[in-house]
Design a protein around this motif. Structure first.
Motif: not given
Length: 318
Positions: A249-253, A63-66, A246-247, A117-119
């Motif tokens: 928070w670290p993924r949003c960054r 999902w994050g990659i997409l 709705r990712q 502090d991201g993913d």
């Protein structure tokens, strides 16, 4: 495409350095070779960041990659096209803006993600995947967004040159992944070297534009404005998209950084290797403008995050 024989012709405010005996042409070819080697080293070092188990984990839950893919190859090229047409830049300049918008993320996105502090696993995975996917998406996006200019005869896109340049990046990326899989300690050393080479690559591009392409820095104010707002738009809208979907928070960054922080080295080298010198006079400085502002925006974000953490820590100690 402009006639390659007109190497000594002044174009707009600039001209290519070309003395009798073909000095300018020789320097152009030499620079192309140097940039190719340096870019291969940078991309090889990017491949060394890929850890197969972590890559597989994100591919199983993509999902994050997409979301990043939609922002990277949907949002950014569209934004580039809208900015180029909105400010009415020349077609040849618009192509440089669109190529910048089609580029994958670079090492700078990984560094900024770390400080915010991201993913980090997602950041490195997105950088790697976008580098590979960009080899197909860049020509596709160019075809979609430059079709009207090509039909009107305003510019000719050298798809063959672009394709060859992109294909040659596959091998160093694959080699980097293999090195990290078998010799992870050596991969970390190579990554450090690649970061230095990436900085040198930008320096070489800057010097070349100043020395080889006279007047290339006398660019239109519209390009300066586009270069200043483009990365900020990428950061902002991709962050909003990630939040709406709705990712975490670290993924949003991470998605925001990977979208807005493009690989300037790839864009600069793509332009140098694919277009003739008389067009490069109009195109060559935009990646450097974009890179400067994406770095400035990133530093401001990091400064804001450090300030927030410091205030929070002081409140906690009280």
């Amino acid at each position: 495409m402009l006639n390659n024989s007109s190497l000594d012709t002044t174009v707009g405010n600039g001209s290519l350095v070309d003395e009798p005996g073909g000095l300018g042409s020789g320097l152009h070819r030499t620079l192309s070779v140097v940039l190719t080697i340096m870019l291969a080293m940078v991309v090889f070092s990017l491949g060394c960041t890929v850890e197969v188990p972590k890559l597989w984990f994100h591919l199983r839950k993509p999902w994050g990659i997409l979301v990043g893919f939609i922002c990277q190859f949907g949002l950014m090229p569209l934004t580039a096209y809208l900015l180029a047409t909105g400010f009415g830049v020349q077609p040849v300049q618009a192509v440089a803006v669109i190529i910048m918008g089609c580029c994958p993320g670079g090492i700078i996105s990984n560094i900024i993600t770390y400080w915010l502090d991201g993913d980090m696993d997602l950041s490195i995975t997105m950088t790697s995947c976008s580098t590979v996917l960009g080899m197909g998406m860049m020509p596709l996006c160019l075809y979609i967004y430059t079709h009207s200019w090509v039909e009107a005869g305003s510019i000719k896109i050298p798809y063959f040159n672009i394709g060859i340049t992109l294909i040659t990046l596959v091998v160093p990326v694959a080699c980097g992944v293999a090195v990290n899989y078998k010799w992870p300690k050596a991969a970390k050393m190579i990554l450090r070297v690649g970061s230095v080479v990436g900085g040198l690559l930008l320096l070489v591009v800057g010097l070349a534009s100043a020395l080889l392409y006279r007047g290339s820095w006398y660019t239109d104010s519209s390009l300066l404005i586009i270069g200043s707002v483009f990365p900020l738009i990428g950061y902002s809208i991709s962050f909003i998209i990630a939040v709406v979907l709705r990712q975490p928070w670290p993924r949003c960054r991470t998605i925001a950084m990977e979208t807005g922080a493009q690989n300037v080295q790839i864009c600069s080298t793509m332009l140098q290797l694919s277009f003739p010198p008389e067009q490069l006079i109009h195109m060559f400085t935009f990646p450097l403008i974009y890179g400067s502002f994406q770095l400035l925006n990133g530093l401001l974000l990091v400064t804001g995050e450090i300030t927030r953490k410091t205030k929070k820590k002081k409140q906690y100690l009280k």
